[in-house]
Design a protein around this motif. Structure first.
Motif, PDB file in Angstrom:
ATOM      1  N   GLU A 194      19.588  19.416 -19.548  1.00 32.65           N
ATOM      2  CA  GLU A 194      20.459  20.533 -19.174  1.00 32.65           C
ATOM      3  C   GLU A 194      20.678  20.553 -17.676  1.00 32.65           C
ATOM      4  O   GLU A 194      21.757  20.790 -17.190  1.00 32.65           O
ATOM      5  CB  GLU A 194      19.824  21.863 -19.623  1.00 32.65           C
ATOM      6  CG  GLU A 194      19.910  22.095 -21.109  1.00 32.65           C
ATOM      7  CD  GLU A 194      21.325  22.344 -21.565  1.00 32.65           C
ATOM      8  OE1 GLU A 194      22.162  22.724 -20.749  1.00 32.65           O
ATOM      9  OE2 GLU A 194      21.588  22.142 -22.752  1.00 32.65           O
ATOM     10  N   PRO A 236      26.172  16.882 -17.751  1.00 30.44           N
ATOM     11  CA  PRO A 236      26.178  17.675 -18.968  1.00 30.44           C
ATOM     12  C   PRO A 236      26.880  18.996 -18.707  1.00 30.44           C
ATOM     13  O   PRO A 236      26.532  19.708 -17.782  1.00 30.44           O
ATOM     14  CB  PRO A 236      24.688  17.897 -19.258  1.00 30.44           C
ATOM     15  CG  PRO A 236      23.987  16.818 -18.507  1.00 30.44           C
ATOM     16  CD  PRO A 236      24.835  16.562 -17.298  1.00 30.44           C
ATOM     17  N   GLY A 237      27.894  19.293 -19.521  1.00 28.64           N
ATOM     18  CA  GLY A 237      28.633  20.534 -19.318  1.00 28.64           C
ATOM     19  C   GLY A 237      27.928  21.686 -19.995  1.00 28.64           C
ATOM     20  O   GLY A 237      26.870  21.529 -20.572  1.00 28.64           O
ATOM     21  N   ARG A 253      29.262  19.010 -24.955  1.00 25.25           N
ATOM     22  CA  ARG A 253      28.925  18.152 -23.817  1.00 25.25           C
ATOM     23  C   ARG A 253      29.293  16.710 -24.159  1.00 25.25           C
ATOM     24  O   ARG A 253      29.413  16.345 -25.317  1.00 25.25           O
ATOM     25  CB  ARG A 253      27.437  18.261 -23.481  1.00 25.25           C
ATOM     26  CG  ARG A 253      27.065  19.610 -22.887  1.00 25.25           C
ATOM     27  CD  ARG A 253      25.570  19.691 -22.645  1.00 25.25           C
ATOM     28  NE  ARG A 253      24.851  19.668 -23.916  1.00 25.25           N
ATOM     29  CZ  ARG A 253      23.584  19.293 -24.038  1.00 25.25           C
ATOM     30  NH1 ARG A 253      22.917  18.882 -22.989  1.00 25.25           N
ATOM     31  NH2 ARG A 253      22.982  19.321 -25.206  1.00 25.25           N
TER      32      ARG A 253
END
Length: 847
Positions: free
Chosen positions: A206, A220-221, A372
């Protein structure tokens, strides 16, 4: 809960505590043994010989089972109901129970031991002494009120249905699907009994790891749990097997080309291919400064090659030269994961990647825009394969962390070749899915052609005048000091303006501003901008605080920070444009985030003065779409009145005001136009009467009347809104003019709030997404025209609906019509498209 087949019980107007208390007592009457799983001490009032608290263990400790005996022993009381009286005296900050001010747990227990109850205590306050007597007598109302708050209701209107509460088998397929959509990979393994995959922990993934990101080349979105799935392409369940496949248990053939002869053989093979996948390993994330550590190639499942590149610049360039012809061969297609990064890395070695491109990150973004897109996640989700983690190579973050150059060849070669291999396999997965989802044209005609455009823009960067920013910083500092003094004088007492808590105390306790101030979950007063804006006319201090905050943010976030972002090698700022972050299709940027540079306030606009052309022989040219979203609304809704206003070239807000208020356009006042403008823009974001009233500070009845008149005068808009919501309900998505889909998973939700969110997205996504597609097409067309005519003009920035160019002064007259034509014709609309173009010696003057 639905996927786990766990019943949910609710009762309007009652809290969960009340529902649980009611069920526990009803179960008790039917001779059930009931466990209330909770750490909350107020549940102690409910325990009996048949009802217990099951308190989960703290930090791995053993759980506790508390019945009447344990609760009475814990508090030294005679019966569990006395817990209510204890809480009434001492309060409970977790549940916002105030208690008597200055009475803590020890004093509360002592008083209940002596008097037995709050009622008896209040009848005998003459037996108390000193401060305690004063506190109890002054806090009488608080004690009674707190006791009421602390009392759990046991006769809420909820029924006990034993059949409904029986344990049922978990719906494993539903859980898998849901966890996959929300990307709860670790939780899926824990709950469904599957082993943890090799690789980084969820927390590290994350947060992202700089070296990891440099290698996998994507950040990672964030997950937006609204607007996913619906009618979108299915996502395989990550970890469907008992464990992920890894490099340890999958047969693979990874080779190292570490001699001139081996590299020549590799190049000869690549030249015979119609396409291949490549990846770069670098020393960092900044493509302007990072050097290449190695390259990897793959063109067949489970096969790959790794080419180490020397650290010495001259030797590195010699190795890269051997691959120039292959990379620049237009007949050979290239695949990558965030291929823009690799293209800019190779650009440092004067190599221009040519040929048809396929980017797996972008492909997945079009298929699942709300998820993501980092390679490890895609591999585990779609291939059931967990790639080698960066920690395996360079260890965890810390003082002794290695760099990619320190990794032994045998390790980095497998890691890198695996990257290329996995990306090659992902292309095979995503290509047919793009066709099935109707996204292939969008991929081929917009997103992929945009990649080299963005790569050029990032490489070009933009010059800034650090002297201008330094001077402005000093001006802001003086203003901050002055405003600080004014605020302190208005407050009548010194306080820290940067502390939201102290601001709240001053506004709502000292100055008594507003009627019923809102509080945050932590119990302090809410003092966000939205709250303060509503209080601006209540007291002059409010506007001063908003001004202070604006000044501090401008100085700290932009004015003092931008000079630190200048690349020492180029003397320019090089932002990174993100294609796969915004689900609407809009581009975003970071390091720095140019999309957020303020434009609405005079102080914010001053920052644009610092953005300048490369030298005095150039000027900045700004080209900006005029009201493009409203023009798109008019076009796709076909509303005759709105279309006519645009075709006649009249001011759309004035035309709207004239119709809404039933007056001639010449009679429209400034206030009427302002309100009409709010409706025009608010309506496309699904704003209702409440939102408009809040926004304009007018009564809700007036706002409703304005909206009703608007819908009557522009019936096509209401029809468009209804059509989009109905289409979304039937298909699970809406789409732009170019076919970009926004999946709306909750469009049919029974929860009105959640459903309303999706309905607003259904209205807005086609508009905002079409605007995003339009400016992307404009960028592609402008870029091609500039290259075709061999202009020296460079496209530098894209911010919202605006493009910024660096133009030699002698090219201005030739470039202007090219830019204007490309922007106007990017997407054919049923109404005229207007583009404002200006030039200047800085961005502010040009805009």
């Amino acid at each position: 809960l639905d996927a786990f087949n766990i019943a949910t019980l609710e009762s309007d107007g009652f809290e969960a505590d009340d529902v649980i208390g009611t069920l526990a007592k009803k179960a008790e009457k039917k001779h059930f043994i009931t466990y209330m799983m909770t750490p909350d001490k107020d549940y102690g009032q409910l325990v009996s010989h048949h009802t217990f608290i099951y308190k989960p263990g703290y930090k791995g400790g053993a759980p506790e089972k508390l019945g009447s005996e344990e609760i009475c022993a814990k508090y030294g009381i005679k019966h569990p109901e006395q817990v209510i009286d204890i809480l009434g005296l001492m309060g409970d900050s977790v549940d916002n129970i105030p208690g008597i001010k200055g009475v803590g747990e020890k004093t509360a227990l002592s008083l209940i031991h002596e008097f037995g109850s709050i009622d008896n205590l209040l009848r005998n306050t003459d037996k108390l002494k000193g401060k305690l007597k004063e506190k109890v007598e002054q806090g009488k109302e608080q004690a009674l009120f707190s006791r009421k708050l602390a009392t759990i209701i046991t006769d809420a209107p909820v029924e006990l249905d034993e059949e409904q509460l029986k344990l049922k088998e978990v719906d494993r397929e539903k859980v898998k699907q849901l966890f996959s959509e929300l990307e709860f990979r670790r939780l899926a393994q824990t709950v469904l009994g599957e082993e943890l995959p090799a690789g980084e922990t969820e927390k590290e993934e994350e947060n992202g790891n700089p070296e990891k990101t440099a290698s996998r080349k994507t950040k990672p979105g964030q997950i937006d749990i609204f607007g996913n799935t619906g009618g979108e392409p299915s996502v395989p369940e990550a970890g469907e097997n008992t464990s992920f496949k890894t490099i340890e248990n999958v047969t693979h053939h990874y080779h190292v080309a570490d001699t001139k002869e081996k590299r020549a053989a590799l190049v000869a093979h690549l030249e015979k291919l119609s396409s291949f996948c490549f990846d770069t390993e670098t020393t960092g994330l900044d493509t302007m400064t990072a050097s290449i550590v190695g390259m990897s190639f793959s063109w067949k499942k489970h096969e790959g090659w790794y080419v180490p590149v020397p650290a010495e610049e001259k030797e590195a360039q010699e190795v890269m030269e051997e691959f120039r012809a292959v990379f620049e061969n237009k007949k050979i297609a290239k695949t990558g994961q965030n291929i823009k990064f690799d293209m800019n890395v190779l650009r440092r070695y004067k190599i221009s990647v040519q040929g048809e491109l396929f980017d797996t990150m972008i492909a997945h973004y079009l298929l699942h825009p709300d998820m993501r897109h980092n390679m490890d996640l895609l591999s585990e989700t779609y291939l059931g394969y967990s790639p080698v983690s960066i920690e395996t190579l360079i260890g965890k973050r810390g003082k002794n962390q290695l760099t990619m150059r320190d990794v032994p060849l045998e390790k980095i070669s497998e890691y890198a070749a695996e990257d290329a291999d996995v990306t090659w396999q992902l292309q095979d997965v995503f290509e047919p899915q793009l066709k099935e989802a109707g996204a292939e044209k969008l991929f081929r005609d917009i997103e992929i052609p945009l990649v080299p455009v963005l790569a050029d823009m990032e490489n070009e960067g933009i010059a800034i005048d650090t002297a201008v920013l330094k001077k402005y910083s000093a001006e802001l500092e003086n203003e901050i000091v002055d405003v600080d003094k004014e605020i302190q004088q208005l407050a009548g007492t010194p306080f820290n303006i940067s502390s939201p808590k102290q601001v709240g105390d001053i506004l709502f306790e000292v100055l008594k501003i507003g009627g019923k101030p809102k509080k945050t979950k932590t119990g302090q007063y809410a003092t966000g901008e939205d709250v303060l804006q509503k209080l601006v006319h209540e007291h002059p201090i409010v506007e001063k605080i908003l001004t202070y905050r604006e000044l501090v943010k401008l100085k700290n976030t932009y004015v003092d920070t931008l000079p630190e972002m200048v690349n020492p090698a180029t003397g320019r700022i090089h932002t990174t444009f993100n294609q796969v972050v915004a689900a609407t299709g809009r581009l975003s940027s970071d390091n720095p985030n140019l999309q957020n540079i303020p434009i609405r306030t005079a102080r914010g606009r001053e920052i644009r003065k610092a953005f300048i052309p490369r030298d005095h022989h150039h000027v900045l040219l700004s080209a900006d779409y005029s009201q493009i979203e409203l023009r798109i609304v008019a076009s796709i809704s076909g509303d005759p009145n709105m279309c006519k206003a645009f075709r006649d070239g009249v001011d759309i807000h004035t035309a709207t005001a004239a119709r809404v208020y039933g007056v001639d356009e010449k009679e429209v006042t400034k206030e009427m136009r302002y309100k009409a403008k709010s409706v025009n823009f608010g309506i496309i974001y699904g704003q209702g009467a409440f939102g408009l009233a809040e926004n304009l500070g007018i009564p809700r009845a007036e706002a409703k009347e304005i909206i009703d008149n608007y819908k009557k005068e522009f019936p096509g808009i209401q029809k468009y809104m209804d059509n989009m919501i109905n289409f979304a309900r039937e298909h699970g998505y809406v789409q732009t003019i170019c076919g970009r889909r926004r999946y709306l998973r909750d469009i049919n939700s029974a929860n009105a709030v959640v459903r309303g969110f999706s309905e607003r997205n259904a209205i807005n996504a086609p508009i905002q997404g079409s605007a995003a597609d339009m400016i992307k097409l404009a960028m592609i067309h402008v870029h091609r025209e500039l290259e075709k005519h061999r202009f020296r003009t460079k496209l530098l920035l894209q911010v919202h609906d605006e493009l910024v160019f660096d133009v030699p002064k002698e090219e201005v007259n030739d470039v202007k019509p090219v830019v204007e034509t490309c922007m106007k014709k990017a997407l054919e609309l049923d109404v005229p498209v207007e583009v404002g173009i200006g030039t200047g010696n800085n961005w502010l003057d040009a805009h």
